[in-house]
Design a protein around this motif. Structure first.
Motif, PDB file in Angstrom:
ATOM      1  N   TYR A 194     114.816  43.655  16.759  1.00  0.00           N
ATOM      2  CA  TYR A 194     113.391  43.809  16.508  1.00  0.00           C
ATOM      3  C   TYR A 194     112.545  43.499  17.744  1.00  0.00           C
ATOM      4  CZ  TYR A 194     113.993  44.309  11.461  1.00  0.00           C
ATOM      5  OH  TYR A 194     114.317  44.787  10.211  1.00  0.00           O
ATOM      6  N   ASN A 195     111.410  44.163  17.821  1.00  0.00           N
ATOM      7  CA  ASN A 195     110.404  43.825  18.822  1.00  0.00           C
ATOM      8  C   ASN A 195     109.769  42.477  18.490  1.00  0.00           C
ATOM      9  OD1 ASN A 195     110.379  46.065  20.657  1.00  0.00           O
ATOM     10  ND2 ASN A 195     109.455  47.302  19.044  1.00  0.00           N
ATOM     11  N   THR A 196     109.160  41.875  19.492  1.00  0.00           N
ATOM     12  CA  THR A 196     108.397  40.645  19.298  1.00  0.00           C
ATOM     13  C   THR A 196     107.030  40.820  19.950  1.00  0.00           C
ATOM     14  OG1 THR A 196     109.228  39.696  21.361  1.00  0.00           O
ATOM     15  CG2 THR A 196     110.487  39.226  19.359  1.00  0.00           C
ATOM     16  N   PRO A 197     106.067  39.981  19.596  1.00  0.00           N
ATOM     17  CA  PRO A 197     104.784  40.029  20.313  1.00  0.00           C
ATOM     18  C   PRO A 197     105.024  39.891  21.808  1.00  0.00           C
ATOM     19  CG  PRO A 197     104.608  38.626  18.385  1.00  0.00           C
ATOM     20  CD  PRO A 197     106.065  38.985  18.515  1.00  0.00           C
ATOM     21  N   LYS A 198     104.283  40.634  22.629  1.00  0.00           N
ATOM     22  CA  LYS A 198     104.546  40.693  24.063  1.00  0.00           C
ATOM     23  C   LYS A 198     104.488  39.338  24.746  1.00  0.00           C
ATOM     24  CE  LYS A 198     103.228  45.486  24.882  1.00  0.00           C
ATOM     25  NZ  LYS A 198     102.323  46.394  25.620  1.00  0.00           N
ATOM     26  N   SER A 199     103.609  38.462  24.284  1.00  0.00           N
ATOM     27  CA  SER A 199     103.462  37.176  24.959  1.00  0.00           C
ATOM     28  C   SER A 199     104.670  36.264  24.769  1.00  0.00           C
ATOM     29  CB  SER A 199     102.199  36.455  24.469  1.00  0.00           C
ATOM     30  OG  SER A 199     102.285  36.221  23.074  1.00  0.00           O
ATOM     31  N   ILE A 200     105.526  36.579  23.792  1.00  0.00           N
ATOM     32  CA  ILE A 200     106.745  35.786  23.615  1.00  0.00           C
ATOM     33  C   ILE A 200     107.952  36.711  23.531  1.00  0.00           C
ATOM     34  CG2 ILE A 200     105.917  33.620  22.656  1.00  0.00           C
ATOM     35  CD1 ILE A 200     106.086  34.721  19.903  1.00  0.00           C
TER      36      ILE A 200
END
Length: 206
Positions: free
Chosen positions: A162-168
């Motif tokens: 899965y993708n994650t929020p870009k900042s983490i």
């Protein structure tokens, strides 16, 4: 009709991977992604893990640590020159070095402030869960693009990353599996109009 399959089968290298039609695979991934990410307990697991990663990164931020160290060393060097000036008086060389160190200290402090401000930006648990919840309202293709970073397909298992929020965003050494079960995977039966089902391991991970 497009298939996802192992090229080794064609070249007879011993691969026995079953053929999977593109539309079957996409529907299978979509159905399972939506099913699992609609579960509050799954979102809870994902959010808690990502929060912990975020906190660990902030604590272990090597850029901030190096800048703090550089700032301390520069301040010590300035103090040493001040002591030398008090004992031996001023000289052009000493004063030039003092100005260089003062300029360096100003630059380091500026960079440190910027880095700390960037590190201080934290996503809340609510923002992380909303990142995933909002994807469930999208059209199927956009939903998959929002959720899925990579799909690894093997003969006996599928791993959905899965993708994650870009900042983490995570690298390959991080991440954890929040779903790992044996399921039934549809596949093509040669010269037949219907699909077969085979035992398959489905793994979902961040």
């Amino acid at each position: 009709m497009l298939y996802y399959k192992c090229l080794g089968r064609k070249h007879k290298n011993g691969c026995t991977k079953a053929q999977v039609r593109k539309e079957i695979l996409e529907k299978y991934v979509l159905d399972n992604v939506v099913e699992q990410m609609s579960k509050p307990e799954i979102l809870e697991k994902a959010a808690n893990y990502l929060l912990q990663v975020q906190e660990n990164r902030i604590k272990q931020n090597s850029v901030v640590a190096n800048l703090v160290k550089e700032k301390r060393q520069t301040e010590n060097a300035i103090n040493n020159i001040m002591d030398a000036i008090e004992q031996d008086g001023q000289s052009a060389t000493v004063m030039k070095r003092m100005r260089e160190l003062e300029a360096k200290l100003t630059d380091v402090e500026k960079r440190l402030t910027i880095e700390k401000s960037q590190t201080a930006f934290r996503l809340t648990k609510e923002q992380i869960t909303e990142y995933y919840k909002s994807a469930l309202e999208k059209e199927p293709l956009l939903l998959i693009n929002h959720f899925v970073k990579e799909i690894q397909l093997y003969d006996d298992k599928m791993i959905i990353i899965y993708n994650t929020p870009k900042s983490i965003n995570l690298d390959e050494s991080q991440g954890f599996s929040f779903y790992d079960k044996n399921v039934k995977m549809p596949y093509v039966i040669q010269n037949r109009q219907y699909y077969g089902l085979k035992d398959f391991r489905l793994i979902m991970r961040i």
